[in-house]
Scaffold this motif. Structure first.
Motif, PDB file in Angstrom:
ATOM      1  N   PHE A   1       6.272  99.477  33.076  1.00 60.23           N
ATOM      2  CA  PHE A   1       5.960  99.776  31.677  1.00 60.23           C
ATOM      3  C   PHE A   1       7.144  99.508  30.758  1.00 60.23           C
ATOM      4  O   PHE A   1       6.985  99.399  29.543  1.00 60.23           O
ATOM      5  CB  PHE A   1       5.523 101.241  31.541  1.00 60.23           C
ATOM      6  N   PHE A   2       8.343  99.387  31.329  1.00 59.15           N
ATOM      7  CA  PHE A   2       9.504  99.112  30.490  1.00 59.15           C
ATOM      8  C   PHE A   2       9.354  97.785  29.753  1.00 59.15           C
ATOM      9  O   PHE A   2       9.986  97.572  28.718  1.00 59.15           O
ATOM     10  CB  PHE A   2      10.777  99.118  31.330  1.00 59.15           C
ATOM     11  N   PHE A   3       8.516  96.868  30.273  1.00 63.20           N
ATOM     12  CA  PHE A   3       8.255  95.625  29.553  1.00 63.20           C
ATOM     13  C   PHE A   3       7.560  95.922  28.219  1.00 63.20           C
ATOM     14  O   PHE A   3       7.894  95.341  27.184  1.00 63.20           O
ATOM     15  CB  PHE A   3       7.386  94.679  30.391  1.00 63.20           C
ATOM     16  N   VAL A   4       6.573  96.820  28.251  1.00 61.76           N
ATOM     17  CA  VAL A   4       5.865  97.196  27.024  1.00 61.76           C
ATOM     18  C   VAL A   4       6.815  97.916  26.066  1.00 61.76           C
ATOM     19  O   VAL A   4       6.827  97.654  24.858  1.00 61.76           O
ATOM     20  CB  VAL A   4       4.651  98.083  27.359  1.00 61.76           C
ATOM     21  N   ALA A   5       7.629  98.826  26.610  1.00 63.68           N
ATOM     22  CA  ALA A   5       8.601  99.524  25.770  1.00 63.68           C
ATOM     23  C   ALA A   5       9.583  98.535  25.139  1.00 63.68           C
ATOM     24  O   ALA A   5       9.939  98.655  23.954  1.00 63.68           O
ATOM     25  CB  ALA A   5       9.361 100.560  26.600  1.00 63.68           C
ATOM     26  N   GLY A   6      10.014  97.537  25.919  1.00 62.05           N
ATOM     27  CA  GLY A   6      10.920  96.527  25.377  1.00 62.05           C
ATOM     28  C   GLY A   6      10.280  95.719  24.270  1.00 62.05           C
ATOM     29  O   GLY A   6      10.925  95.396  23.255  1.00 62.05           O
ATOM     30  N   LEU A   7       9.001  95.388  24.420  1.00 60.53           N
ATOM     31  CA  LEU A   7       8.296  94.653  23.362  1.00 60.53           C
ATOM     32  C   LEU A   7       8.185  95.483  22.091  1.00 60.53           C
ATOM     33  O   LEU A   7       8.283  94.950  20.977  1.00 60.53           O
ATOM     34  CB  LEU A   7       6.909  94.238  23.854  1.00 60.53           C
ATOM     35  N   LEU A   8       7.979  96.792  22.234  1.00 61.99           N
ATOM     36  CA  LEU A   8       7.926  97.661  21.060  1.00 61.99           C
ATOM     37  C   LEU A   8       9.282  97.718  20.364  1.00 61.99           C
ATOM     38  O   LEU A   8       9.361  97.721  19.127  1.00 61.99           O
ATOM     39  CB  LEU A   8       7.473  99.064  21.469  1.00 61.99           C
ATOM     40  N   VAL A   9      10.358  97.757  21.142  1.00 64.63           N
ATOM     41  CA  VAL A   9      11.705  97.727  20.555  1.00 64.63           C
ATOM     42  C   VAL A   9      11.920  96.413  19.810  1.00 64.63           C
ATOM     43  O   VAL A   9      12.457  96.381  18.693  1.00 64.63           O
ATOM     44  CB  VAL A   9      12.776  97.924  21.647  1.00 64.63           C
ATOM     45  N   MET A  10      11.488  95.300  20.418  1.00 64.39           N
ATOM     46  CA  MET A  10      11.611  94.003  19.753  1.00 64.39           C
ATOM     47  C   MET A  10      10.803  93.960  18.459  1.00 64.39           C
ATOM     48  O   MET A  10      11.251  93.397  17.450  1.00 64.39           O
ATOM     49  CB  MET A  10      11.148  92.892  20.696  1.00 64.39           C
ATOM     50  N   ALA A  11       9.612  94.553  18.487  1.00 69.55           N
ATOM     51  CA  ALA A  11       8.781  94.582  17.280  1.00 69.55           C
ATOM     52  C   ALA A  11       9.467  95.369  16.174  1.00 69.55           C
ATOM     53  O   ALA A  11       9.453  94.966  14.999  1.00 69.55           O
ATOM     54  CB  ALA A  11       7.415  95.184  17.597  1.00 69.55           C
ATOM     55  N   GLY A  12      10.099  96.498  16.538  1.00 69.72           N
ATOM     56  CA  GLY A  12      10.802  97.298  15.538  1.00 69.72           C
ATOM     57  C   GLY A  12      11.966  96.556  14.918  1.00 69.72           C
ATOM     58  O   GLY A  12      12.102  96.493  13.684  1.00 69.72           O
ATOM     59  N   PHE A  13      12.815  95.967  15.753  1.00 67.89           N
ATOM     60  CA  PHE A  13      13.956  95.226  15.220  1.00 67.89           C
ATOM     61  C   PHE A  13      13.512  93.946  14.516  1.00 67.89           C
ATOM     62  O   PHE A  13      14.167  93.494  13.580  1.00 67.89           O
ATOM     63  CB  PHE A  13      14.948  94.908  16.341  1.00 67.89           C
ATOM     64  N   GLY A  14      12.395  93.369  14.967  1.00 70.26           N
ATOM     65  CA  GLY A  14      11.862  92.216  14.254  1.00 70.26           C
ATOM     66  C   GLY A  14      11.429  92.572  12.843  1.00 70.26           C
ATOM     67  O   GLY A  14      11.648  91.811  11.898  1.00 70.26           O
ATOM     68  N   LEU A  15      10.830  93.758  12.697  1.00 69.57           N
ATOM     69  CA  LEU A  15      10.438  94.223  11.370  1.00 69.57           C
ATOM     70  C   LEU A  15      11.667  94.471  10.494  1.00 69.57           C
ATOM     71  O   LEU A  15      11.686  94.124   9.313  1.00 69.57           O
ATOM     72  CB  LEU A  15       9.607  95.495  11.499  1.00 69.57           C
ATOM     73  N   PHE A  16      12.708  95.081  11.083  1.00 73.54           N
ATOM     74  CA  PHE A  16      13.948  95.277  10.332  1.00 73.54           C
ATOM     75  C   PHE A  16      14.546  93.930   9.910  1.00 73.54           C
ATOM     76  O   PHE A  16      15.020  93.772   8.773  1.00 73.54           O
ATOM     77  CB  PHE A  16      14.979  96.029  11.183  1.00 73.54           C
ATOM     78  N   LEU A  17      14.515  92.968  10.822  1.00 74.83           N
ATOM     79  CA  LEU A  17      15.086  91.649  10.550  1.00 74.83           C
ATOM     80  C   LEU A  17      14.354  90.957   9.410  1.00 74.83           C
ATOM     81  O   LEU A  17      14.981  90.440   8.469  1.00 74.83           O
ATOM     82  CB  LEU A  17      15.023  90.800  11.826  1.00 74.83           C
ATOM     83  N   VAL A  18      13.028  90.939   9.480  1.00 79.74           N
ATOM     84  CA  VAL A  18      12.241  90.271   8.449  1.00 79.74           C
ATOM     85  C   VAL A  18      12.432  90.954   7.095  1.00 79.74           C
ATOM     86  O   VAL A  18      12.605  90.293   6.058  1.00 79.74           O
ATOM     87  CB  VAL A  18      10.750  90.252   8.842  1.00 79.74           C
ATOM     88  N   THR A  19      12.420  92.281   7.089  1.00 78.37           N
ATOM     89  CA  THR A  19      12.569  93.008   5.833  1.00 78.37           C
ATOM     90  C   THR A  19      13.941  92.769   5.218  1.00 78.37           C
ATOM     91  O   THR A  19      14.068  92.587   4.002  1.00 78.37           O
ATOM     92  CB  THR A  19      12.352  94.513   6.060  1.00 78.37           C
ATOM     93  N   THR A  20      14.980  92.765   6.025  1.00 73.92           N
ATOM     94  CA  THR A  20      16.319  92.536   5.512  1.00 73.92           C
ATOM     95  C   THR A  20      16.448  91.147   4.902  1.00 73.92           C
ATOM     96  O   THR A  20      17.122  90.967   3.877  1.00 73.92           O
ATOM     97  CB  THR A  20      17.361  92.699   6.640  1.00 73.92           C
ATOM     98  N   ALA A  21      15.787  90.153   5.505  1.00 72.45           N
ATOM     99  CA  ALA A  21      15.915  88.776   5.036  1.00 72.45           C
ATOM    100  C   ALA A  21      14.974  88.467   3.878  1.00 72.45           C
ATOM    101  O   ALA A  21      15.401  87.928   2.843  1.00 72.45           O
ATOM    102  CB  ALA A  21      15.662  87.808   6.187  1.00 72.45           C
TER     103      ALA A  21
END
Length: 524
Positions: A100-120
């Motif tokens: 399940f850590f794969f799913v948790a990792g994808l959620l972490v990526m989604a969160g930082f991806g949202l931060f990245l897009v918003t910042t840019a």
């Protein structure tokens, strides 16, 4: 002279150009919804939103119907969350519960991806790909098709309940409900074989949870997309209040360039003939009419703005008709905006003179819509991208290097050992072999350590030994009852314990477990 009474129809026409949400008049935390009737926009951002809506809705509704052949022992649905078998399938990838850590990792990526897009680029997620935005766009397509564009819908809403109004409202809401049913129906197909579930659902033979899920998602889609719309973004979603922490002076946001547009005038030619200085904004309120959140972008950045850029399309259309340069409303950074304001300030005062920002050819000195590389190459963006990429690389490495064979061993708790008649000691273990590929395999189970010990597997080959070949079913857990026996004269070997090893000779995959052996008189 006595003022003339204002009719209801006249008031509707007058409200056409007024923003529902105004930055200079802050509303309380919650107020009764005032209906917004956005006008259909035309332009490059509207076309991009159509493309995003088509792609995202197609992915959502069609993905459960994509087939993927995994053989006879696994489902052939490309994307499936199989709760009964505790599996998650994504094309050639199969995730087990312990992964399940794969799913948790994808959620972490989604969160930082949202931060990245918003910042840019600001709230690009909200303006283009957020499910709320996508379904509201779809609902607005239905509404415009049935009731007409902005003015027609406003007149219909303010008018009496005629047969025509009743008919249009019934058809509109019925269509919204059908979209909601399709939304909930598509969701349940991700959790079971889609063709089989559809047949049982229509025949009223599906599990009750399927009907409950469809009912809940139908209600939420209908209410959020049709009845609440902008209320969801303003009051229910926390992101508008968080995004400010993600932005800085080099983040792209939709901006009204008042250094060019002010002072506004509906009669620019007369004002220019009289020697007055006027800006390019003709106060047509086209930007307000197309805004799905009912704001006036000329009041500056506002919590309700989802950065959909439809106001840019509307304003560019007006500038084209007037023969003026586009970009009065544009994606810009606060840094560029401040630079242009400095150029437009007359002798350090706050009076804005747009002529100060033009070169000898009459073109604007700084076209803020030009791409600025500072948007990407700045510490905050690079930090978010670095974390996002690091998590992604880690997940990819774990996915590529993972073994598809696992061994789990659990020592019997009661009794912890059995003293046999000849004085030897026997320990029992529950051994589970996880074959995580859809193929039948033969696994060699080996006892290492405690040289005098022997092993016996209940239900397998008779007799004791130290190495057995065990057949395991494809894509399943094979449970074995294993007994390890140590002779009376060799009980001292129990202190070192033993290693149980499972190995596939064909693929050389192996897993091992260090186990303890309990005996009388030993400290535990």
């Amino acid at each position: 002279m006595r003022p003339q009474p204002v009719t209801k129809a006249a008031s509707v026409e007058r409200l056409e150009a007024e923003p529902v949400n105004a930055a200079h008049n802050r509303k309380p935390l919650y107020e009764k919804r005032r209906k917004i009737f956005p006008k259909r926009a035309e332009g490059r951002f509207r076309r991009f939103k159509w493309l995003v809506m088509l792609v995202t809705l197609s992915i959502y509704y069609l993905t459960p119907w994509i087939r993927w052949d995994r053989g006879a022992h696994a489902p052939d649905q490309a994307v499936l969350v199989d709760l009964a078998a505790r599996r998650f399938y994504f094309f050639f990838i199969e995730i087990w519960p312990q992964e399940f850590f794969f799913v948790a990792g994808l959620l972490v990526m989604a969160g930082f991806g949202l931060f990245l897009v918003t910042t840019a680029v600001g709230r690009a997620w909200c303006g283009y790909t957020c499910p709320q935005t996508v379904w509201v766009d779809l609902f607005l397509v239905v509404e415009r098709f049935i009731e007409g564009d902005r003015n027609a819908r406003m007149r219909l809403d303010a008018g009496p309940w005629t047969l025509d109004k009743i008919w249009k409202r019934v058809v509109k809401h019925a269509t919204w409900l059908l979209i909601g049913i399709a939304t909930g129906g598509a969701w349940i197909f991700y959790f079971a074989d889609a063709p089989s579930l559809l047949k049982s659902f229509v025949m009223l033979e599906a599990p009750a949870v399927a009907y409950m899920t469809v009912a809940i998602l139908t209600a939420t889609t209908y209410v959020f997309g049709g009845l609440m719309r902008e209320q969801v973004c303003t009051y229910m979603c926390p992101w508008p209040r968080i995004q400010a922490a993600m932005l800085d002076e080099n983040s792209l946001v939709v901006t009204y360039n008042d250094w060019r547009g002010e002072p506004r005038s509906r009669h620019a030619k007369k004002a220019a003939a009289a020697g007055e200085v006027v800006g390019d904004c003709v106060d047509c309120n086209a930007c307000v009419a197309v805004c799905p959140m009912g704001i006036d972008i000329r009041d500056g950045q506002q919590l309700e703005c989802i950065t959909c850029a439809l106001c840019i399309d509307a304003c560019d259309g007006v500038m084209d008709k007037l023969g003026r340069e586009r970009g009065l409303i544009a994606y810009a950074t606060l840094s560029d905006y401040a630079s242009n304001m400095a150029l437009a300030t007359n002798n350090g005062t706050t009076a804005i003179d747009p002529t100060r920002v033009r070169d000898a050819d009459g073109a604007f000195v700084d076209k803020v819509r030009h791409f600025n590389w500072r948007i990407i190459f700045r510490p905050r963006v690079l930090l978010y991208f670095g974390v996002w990429a690091l998590v992604g690389i880690g997940l990819l490495y774990a996915l590529v290097s993972r073994d598809r064979l696992e061994l789990n061993v659990l020592h019997d708790r009661n009794p912890q050992f059995v003293l046999e008649s000849d004085g030897s000691v026997r320990n029992g273990y529950m051994v589970k072999l996880l074959n995580m590929i859809p193929e039948q395999r033969t696994i060699m189970l080996t006892l290492d350590g405690m040289r005098s010990a022997t092993m016996r597997i209940a239900g397998q080959a008779p007799g004791d030994g130290r190495r057995f070949a065990v057949g395991v079913d494809p894509d399943k857990v094979t449970a074995l009852k294993v007994f390890v026996t140590l002779p009376k004269e060799k009980l001292a070997e129990a202190d070192e314990g033993f290693i149980l090893t499972a190995e596939d000779p064909s693929s050389h995959e192996r897993d091992a477990y260090q186990a303890n052996f309990n005996r009388p008189g030993a400290a535990r």
